[in-house]
Design a protein around this motif. Structure first.
Motif: not given
Ligand code: KG4
Ligand code: ZN
Length: 327
Positions: A181-193
């Motif tokens: 999750i930590e690795r994948l989260a680096r490419e994502g937006d924490p405000d998206a959901f």
């Protein structure tokens, strides 16, 4: 010198600790054996511990350049944890200790996570506030001395690591899920959901992760397969943010309610980069000392059990021969 054994979950661990110095710390992770089940299967873990335990103890002795003659006492995790895995370590430690008529210390696994902070270099002296977040436990511990702690708050349902592991599974990531999750989260937006942070206004110092897990499940179910694929990183980032927000918020509340001068983190989830950064910032703002032990002392290991054993009275031979696990 203390020879310590830890087998409460899926890591087979042995270590030698002398006066708070780690002489060896051997860890054999079974994660690959449990990956296809998406979690630890107690019977599978027990059988792996049986196969590995002798080799791991011998490796710990060899790495320290020591023999059983150099060992003053043994230590072993008695619980909490999975009973089958615990019994393998307890039985091995009993047998070794009894063969030389040496004393044996029975250690609480959570006290072990707290005691990781007492190891050299730079041991942390109590009092301090310790957040322990692992696959099996999530608690805020008030550490007043080196032999115990007071539980100030704990999870009402899932542990933080368990929530990350279950969330990872929903996102198609392997077990254990926290690092993925930590690795994948680096490419994502924490405000998206907008996932919920439980007990934001009530609940004292307790934690709850079942709501955020259900929110992720509903979000995953609400997306078409191709959209789900495109948004996995956003889901991971938002989910991780909700878990880290709750851990940080509860620690902040505990700091407001008490007078603490130092903070420590323990348990596998304490390996999480964003959590470490948030708590580092929190401590900096409040001019508190923050103790972050190295990653290999955050996740399960036997050095922390050897560290805890220094501050309890070991049980003399043969009084430990009838020991069971603490379930
Ligand atoms: O303390 P630990 O090794 O074993 C237990 O006593 O449970 O903790 C394992 C937990 C797992 O849930 C794993 O997903 C989580 O720690 N974990 C992480 C990270 N590394 C391990 N969680 C978030 N970020 C990480 N980097
Ligand atoms: Zn643990």
């Amino acid at each position: 010198m203390i020879l310590a054994v830890e087998t409460s979950c899926d890591d087979t661990c042995a270590a030698l600790v002398a006066d708070g110095q780690i002489r060896s710390n051997v860890i054999s992770s079974q994660a690959a054996a449990h990956e296809r089940y998406g979690g630890v299967v107690p019977e599978v873990a027990s059988r792996h511990h049986l196969e590995l335990i002798d080799r791991i103890i011998l490796a710990a002795l060899a790495e320290a350049g020591a023999s059983l003659d150099d060992v003053d006492a043994l230590a072993v995790t008695r619980g909490p944890g999975m009973v089958g895995p615990l019994l393998v370590g307890i039985t091995a430690a009993k047998a070794l200790a009894a063969s030389r008529r040496k004393p044996l210390a029975g250690i609480d696994h959570l006290q072990g996570h707290v005691a990781a902070n007492f190891l050299a270099p730079d041991p942390l002296e109590p009092p301090f506030l310790c957040l322990v977040a692992s696959g099996g436990h999530t608690l805020l511990a008030g550490v007043g001395d080196r032999s115990g702690f007071e539980i100030l708050g704990q999870t009402l349902d899932d542990a933080a690591g368990e929530a990350l592991d279950k969330g990872a599974r929903l996102l198609g990531l392997p077990y254990p899920g926290g690092p993925g999750i930590e690795r994948l989260a680096r490419e994502g937006d924490p405000d998206a959901f907008d996932f919920p942070v439980a007990l934001a206004h009530g609940g004292g110092l307790d934690f709850s992760f079942s709501g955020v897990k259900t929110a992720l499940l509903l979000a995953v179910r609400g997306l078409e397969p191709d959209e789900l694929d495109r948004r996995r990183a956003d889901l991971a980032a938002s989910y991780q943010r909700a878990v880290v927000d709750q851990l940080t918020a509860r620690l902040e509340r505990a700091l407001e309610e008490g007078t603490w001068e130092a903070v420590a983190l323990g348990g596998g989830v304490a390996a999480n980069g964003p959590l470490r950064e948030r708590i580092a910032r929190l401590c900096e703002e409040r001019a508190l000392r923050l103790k972050l032990v190295p990653m290999e002392l955050c996740t399960d290991n036997a050095a922390m059990i050897g560290s805890a054993a220094r501050f309890v009275d070991a049980t003399p031979y043969p009084d430990y021969l009838g020991w069971d696990a603490w379930a």
